[in-house]
Design an enzyme around this catalytic site. Sequence first.
Site, PDB file in Angstrom:
ATOM      1  N   ASN A  34       0.844  -1.198   0.000  1.00 24.31           N
ATOM      2  CA  ASN A  34       0.000   0.000   0.000  1.00 24.31           C
ATOM      3  C   ASN A  34       0.877   1.246   0.000  1.00 24.31           C
ATOM      4  O   ASN A  34       2.101   1.144   0.009  1.00 24.31           O
ATOM      5  CB  ASN A  34      -0.974  -0.032   1.189  1.00 24.31           C
ATOM      6  CG  ASN A  34      -0.249  -0.013   2.512  1.00 24.31           C
ATOM      7  OD1 ASN A  34       0.425   0.950   2.844  1.00 24.31           O
ATOM      8  ND2 ASN A  34      -0.351  -1.096   3.274  1.00 24.31           N
ATOM      9  N   LYS A  35       0.257   2.402  -0.011  1.00 25.44           N
ATOM     10  CA  LYS A  35       0.991   3.653  -0.246  1.00 25.44           C
ATOM     11  C   LYS A  35       1.624   4.281   0.994  1.00 25.44           C
ATOM     12  O   LYS A  35       2.147   5.372   0.922  1.00 25.44           O
ATOM     13  CB  LYS A  35       0.053   4.690  -0.881  1.00 25.44           C
ATOM     14  CG  LYS A  35      -0.323   4.365  -2.317  1.00 25.44           C
ATOM     15  CD  LYS A  35      -1.093   5.537  -2.884  1.00 25.44           C
ATOM     16  CE  LYS A  35      -1.480   5.305  -4.332  1.00 25.44           C
ATOM     17  NZ  LYS A  35      -2.247   6.459  -4.847  1.00 25.44           N
TER      18      LYS A  35
END
Length: 219
Positions: A34-35
């Site tokens: 994820n970011k």
Amino acid sequence: QFHLMKTDLLKGKTVVVTAGGTQEAIDPVRFIGNKSSGKMGYAIAEQAALAGARTILVSAPTHLEVPYGVEFVPVQSACDMQKQVEAVYEECDAVIMAAAVADFRVAEAAERKIKKMEHMSLELVKNPDILKGLGEKKTHQKLIGFAAETNDVIEYGRAKVRNKNLDMLVANDVSKENAGFNVDTNEVTFIYPGEQITNLPLMSKQDVAKRIIAAVAEL
Ligand code: CTP
Ligand code: CA
């Protein structure tokens, strides 16, 4: 530098901070991620150590430097993170879950690199909710959660405080500019059990971290 000022706010306390985005293996060379950059969690760990706490940073992979004076426990997946946090739960006074934990993992990661093919699908299964599990067996610990939302921030935040048995939730609206992923600033709201909330203005993650540590010391 002012942000490196030492205090005694958490002297004699043990604080666990989780950070980064967990990585869920697909095969030996690939993962679902994820970011999250880890910046918020690392800033909190730095401030916890400066406040005099024994600070254990359980971190998924990031590109950041481990803050001075912090015990570092590197992990990859949500299951790894759960194992390492639970191993120190009894001896700690607060757990600050700033990690972006993947909600799902691949049901069976391949042992060998998957070769290219015309169609491909992955079966995902639910990961354990680390924070909820800690909430269920909480004794003396204070539990602090994070929530990044795109809408209905306070409403969803209150539900997470209840469902996970939290003492405080740091909520932010990631649809706002300069808040959340991969930036050096954040605009957050502290949500407590009951009705109380505290809105903070846009500030550096360093300053948000200081406010979080002050709030944890109050708890
Ligand atoms: N969290 C956790 N274990 C998970 C998922 C989340 O410990 N498997 C923690 C996060 O570190 C964060 C808090 O729970 O402190 C809230 O995470 P969030 O993703 O906002 O909540 P979820 O319960 O996963 O709900 P949803 O993603 O559906 O909003
Ligand atoms: Ca989630």
